[in-house]
Design an enzyme around this catalytic site. Sequence first.
Site, PDB file in Angstrom:
ATOM      1  N   CYS A 134       0.847  -1.204   0.000  1.00 34.14           N
ATOM      2  CA  CYS A 134       0.000   0.000   0.000  1.00 34.14           C
ATOM      3  C   CYS A 134       0.876   1.245   0.000  1.00 34.14           C
ATOM      4  CB  CYS A 134      -0.888   0.061   1.246  1.00 34.14           C
ATOM      5  SG  CYS A 134      -2.091  -1.256   1.381  1.00 34.14           S
ATOM      6  N   ASP A 135       0.300   2.320  -0.504  1.00 35.05           N
ATOM      7  CA  ASP A 135       0.936   3.622  -0.394  1.00 35.05           C
ATOM      8  C   ASP A 135      -0.143   4.692  -0.440  1.00 35.05           C
ATOM      9  OD1 ASP A 135       2.625   6.129  -1.349  1.00 35.05           O
ATOM     10  OD2 ASP A 135       3.989   4.611  -0.555  1.00 35.05           O
ATOM     11  N   SER A 136      -0.002   5.714   0.376  1.00 33.24           N
ATOM     12  CA  SER A 136      -0.984   6.798   0.415  1.00 33.24           C
ATOM     13  C   SER A 136      -0.314   8.137   0.177  1.00 33.24           C
ATOM     14  CB  SER A 136      -1.689   6.854   1.785  1.00 33.24           C
ATOM     15  OG  SER A 136      -2.407   5.677   2.034  1.00 33.24           O
ATOM     16  N   GLY A 183      -3.114   3.679  -2.739  1.00 29.64           N
ATOM     17  CA  GLY A 183      -2.888   2.631  -3.714  1.00 29.64           C
ATOM     18  C   GLY A 183      -2.734   1.296  -3.013  1.00 29.64           C
TER      19      GLY A 183
END
Length: 195
Positions: free
Chosen positions: A70-72, A107
């Site tokens: 994940c990435d924000s 994501g």
Amino acid sequence: MRLVLASQSPSRRMLLENGGVSPVLHPANIDEESLIRASAGPAEETVAALARAKAETVAPLYPDDVVVGCDSMLLLDGTLQGKPHTVDATVNRWRSQRGKVAQLLTGHAVHYRGQWVVETVTTRIRFGDVSDADIEAYARSGEPLECAGAFTLEALGSWFIDSIDGDPSSVIGLSMPLLRRALYSFGLNASEFWS
């Protein structure tokens, strides 16, 4: 079969643990800045690419497990904002975002035995009109320094978010509904991962 989290985020770990999962923690070491600079597509594709890069780094080590990357990032006034890292950067960020509406983009890349689900979840964030004193105190707390958008929804930052429109777990860092749908697409059930 296990669920492997390619992240060192305590918030993502908390979401999984609160959801009954004891994840294997294997943070991915990628060059995020280079990937961001190389991305020429829409903001949603950038965060999805970051998430996939994390999962791709870790997935070969866990061929029979589900790997989640994940990435924000915050999309504010048309510009992607990452983690502020310093107190001064956090103060400046909050002064520019208070009273505004932005989109938090998270994501996700979920891998299982050669199958992928890669998707970005967008949630609208309405920031409160926060006082300078509270901005300074929040920045000095250290909490927002390593957070996308320079805030948390589940801790001190909850004071300063007037509303969200979308998936609250995604704002915290990992969309549990998206993860459930990904597992279903692989023919798995969420309850198979409960401790």
